[in-house]
Motif scaffolding. Structure first.
Motif, PDB file in Angstrom:
ATOM      1  N   SER A 161       0.849  -1.189   0.000  1.00 25.09           N
ATOM      2  CA  SER A 161       0.000   0.000   0.000  1.00 25.09           C
ATOM      3  C   SER A 161       0.883   1.236   0.000  1.00 25.09           C
ATOM      4  CB  SER A 161      -0.913   0.017   1.224  1.00 25.09           C
ATOM      5  OG  SER A 161      -1.589   1.255   1.332  1.00 25.09           O
ATOM      6  N   THR A 204      -0.098   4.144   0.708  1.00 25.41           N
ATOM      7  CA  THR A 204      -0.610   5.106   1.694  1.00 25.41           C
ATOM      8  C   THR A 204      -0.582   4.587   3.122  1.00 25.41           C
ATOM      9  OG1 THR A 204      -2.857   4.301   1.259  1.00 25.41           O
ATOM     10  CG2 THR A 204      -2.104   6.210  -0.010  1.00 25.41           C
ATOM     11  N   HIS A 205      -0.400   3.279   3.325  1.00 27.65           N
ATOM     12  CA  HIS A 205      -0.394   2.703   4.669  1.00 27.65           C
ATOM     13  C   HIS A 205       0.904   1.929   4.894  1.00 27.65           C
ATOM     14  CE1 HIS A 205      -4.692   3.321   3.892  1.00 27.65           C
ATOM     15  NE2 HIS A 205      -4.846   3.383   5.206  1.00 27.65           N
ATOM     16  N   THR A 206       1.361   1.938   6.140  1.00 31.92           N
ATOM     17  CA  THR A 206       2.497   1.092   6.528  1.00 31.92           C
ATOM     18  C   THR A 206       1.966  -0.096   7.322  1.00 31.92           C
ATOM     19  OG1 THR A 206       2.889   2.182   8.664  1.00 31.92           O
ATOM     20  CG2 THR A 206       3.941   3.152   6.715  1.00 31.92           C
ATOM     21  N   LYS A 259       2.277  -0.766  10.243  1.00 34.94           N
ATOM     22  CA  LYS A 259       1.867  -0.395  11.604  1.00 34.94           C
ATOM     23  C   LYS A 259       0.410   0.054  11.672  1.00 34.94           C
ATOM     24  CE  LYS A 259       5.799  -1.098  13.673  1.00 34.94           C
ATOM     25  NZ  LYS A 259       5.920  -2.195  14.673  1.00 34.94           N
ATOM     26  N   SER A 260      -0.187   0.354  10.514  1.00 37.00           N
ATOM     27  CA  SER A 260      -1.567   0.847  10.523  1.00 37.00           C
ATOM     28  C   SER A 260      -2.545  -0.287  10.796  1.00 37.00           C
ATOM     29  CB  SER A 260      -1.905   1.512   9.192  1.00 37.00           C
ATOM     30  OG  SER A 260      -1.969   0.546   8.158  1.00 37.00           O
ATOM     31  N   PRO A 261      -3.639  -0.017  11.515  1.00 39.47           N
ATOM     32  CA  PRO A 261      -4.643  -1.059  11.813  1.00 39.47           C
ATOM     33  C   PRO A 261      -5.263  -1.651  10.555  1.00 39.47           C
ATOM     34  CG  PRO A 261      -4.972   0.884  13.191  1.00 39.47           C
ATOM     35  CD  PRO A 261      -3.962   1.263  12.154  1.00 39.47           C
ATOM     36  N   GLU A 262      -5.469  -0.824   9.521  1.00 38.16           N
ATOM     37  CA  GLU A 262      -6.069  -1.329   8.281  1.00 38.16           C
ATOM     38  C   GLU A 262      -5.171  -2.367   7.625  1.00 38.16           C
ATOM     39  OE1 GLU A 262      -5.538   1.804   9.015  1.00 38.16           O
ATOM     40  OE2 GLU A 262      -7.416   2.958   8.850  1.00 38.16           O
ATOM     41  N   PHE A 263      -3.874  -2.096   7.611  1.00 37.22           N
ATOM     42  CA  PHE A 263      -2.915  -3.025   7.015  1.00 37.22           C
ATOM     43  C   PHE A 263      -2.941  -4.353   7.766  1.00 37.22           C
ATOM     44  CE2 PHE A 263       0.820  -2.422   4.051  1.00 37.22           C
ATOM     45  CZ  PHE A 263       1.073  -3.777   3.891  1.00 37.22           C
ATOM     46  N   ARG A 264      -2.870  -4.280   9.090  1.00 39.63           N
ATOM     47  CA  ARG A 264      -2.850  -5.494   9.900  1.00 39.63           C
ATOM     48  C   ARG A 264      -4.146  -6.295   9.737  1.00 39.63           C
ATOM     49  NH1 ARG A 264      -0.304  -6.546  15.682  1.00 39.63           N
ATOM     50  NH2 ARG A 264      -0.973  -8.711  15.900  1.00 39.63           N
ATOM     51  N   HIS A 293       5.988  -0.373   3.573  1.00 40.45           N
ATOM     52  CA  HIS A 293       4.705  -0.277   2.873  1.00 40.45           C
ATOM     53  C   HIS A 293       4.328  -1.605   2.208  1.00 40.45           C
ATOM     54  CE1 HIS A 293       3.637   4.028   3.104  1.00 40.45           C
ATOM     55  NE2 HIS A 293       4.947   4.208   3.239  1.00 40.45           N
TER      56      HIS A 293
END
Length: 256
Positions: A80, A82-84, A86-91, A131
């Motif tokens: 992504s 826009t997300h790493t 560490k972001s909740p969406e990624f996890r 990312h």
């Protein structure tokens, strides 16, 4: 009873429709058998017929390191811009995808083999900018079995809709083998269809008769069908390279 090629030729000339009927029946049986068994008779795997040093080294590795034997590895890449990680969406997305993959039958994915950054937090599973991450797991069975099951896995991975701004890619030994097999079939259909059309046009120009032009084409198609039927039968005893389909159609149409 003396049988000679001259005698067979004379008998065939006097009984043309019987010969046509026999060949048509053989072609139908060969076509049916090829449709049912050709896929299981050919393989994308390659092996040595001799024992060079590289093969000896491979055998030693398999004997001394049995943990690397008997499975193929698949990788699902999640990224992504826009997300790493560490972001909740990624996890949440990686965990959902992992759960769906682990829910597959043990005949498709090796149980307890899945590894992700959220279960084993090592930086080797991440890109430098954090990312991108990967999900690693083992496919069950041999490479050929994994290739046959890869479509099931692909449907599951594609069935999980990624959030906005996420990309999902899949790669691995089974995926590559499947892609090669699929591409070879597409190339075969495209190339031979075009070649057959060109050959028919040339034959029409030469013979100036549709029936005369079709005879070599029909003979060529029959020879290809019968050969593929025989290859399907032989392949039940020893695996044949998937290139046999391309070679058979190329030579069959050229000779016909």
């Amino acid at each position: 009873m003396h049988v000679s090629t001259r005698g067979l030729a004379c008998w065939s000339a006097h009984h043309p429709w019987k010969i046509v009927g026999v060949w048509a029946m053989v072609a139908v049986v060969a076509l049916f058998y090829a449709m049912m068994h050709l896929d299981e008779a050919i393989t994308t795997q390659a092996t040595f017929t001799s024992h060079p040093e590289s093969k000896i080294a491979e055998d030693l590795l398999q004997d001394r390191m049995p943990s690397t034997k008997g499975y193929t590895t698949e990788v699902v890449i999640i990224r992504s811009p826009t997300h790493t990680v560490k972001s909740p969406e990624f996890r949440a997305f990686v965990e959902l995808l992992s759960t769906k993959i682990e829910a597959l039958p043990p005949t498709v994915v090796e149980p307890d083999s899945l590894i992700s950054y959220y279960r084993l937090p090592v930086t080797l599973l991440l890109s430098a900018d954090r990312h991108t991450t990967v999900i690693l797991f083992k496919m069950s069975g041999s490479l050929e079995e994994a290739k046959n099951n890869i479509e099931t896995l692909r449907h599951v991975v594609k069935g999980v809709t990624p959030p906005a701004g996420f990309d999902v890619l899949q790669v691995g030994e089974a995926s590559i083998a499947f892609a090669i097999h699929k591409q070879s079939h597409q190339d075969l259909l495209r190339g031979e269809s075009f070649g057959l059309l060109i050959a028919l046009i040339i034959l029409l120009i030469v013979f100036k008769s549709l029936v005369a032009a079709l005879i070599p084409v029909v003979i060529a198609v029959l020879s290809v069908v019968i050969t593929l039927g025989l290859a399907s039968l032989i392949g039940q005893m020893t695996a044949l390279s998937f290139f046999i389909v391309n070679v058979t159609t190329t030579i069959g149409l050229a000779v016909g």
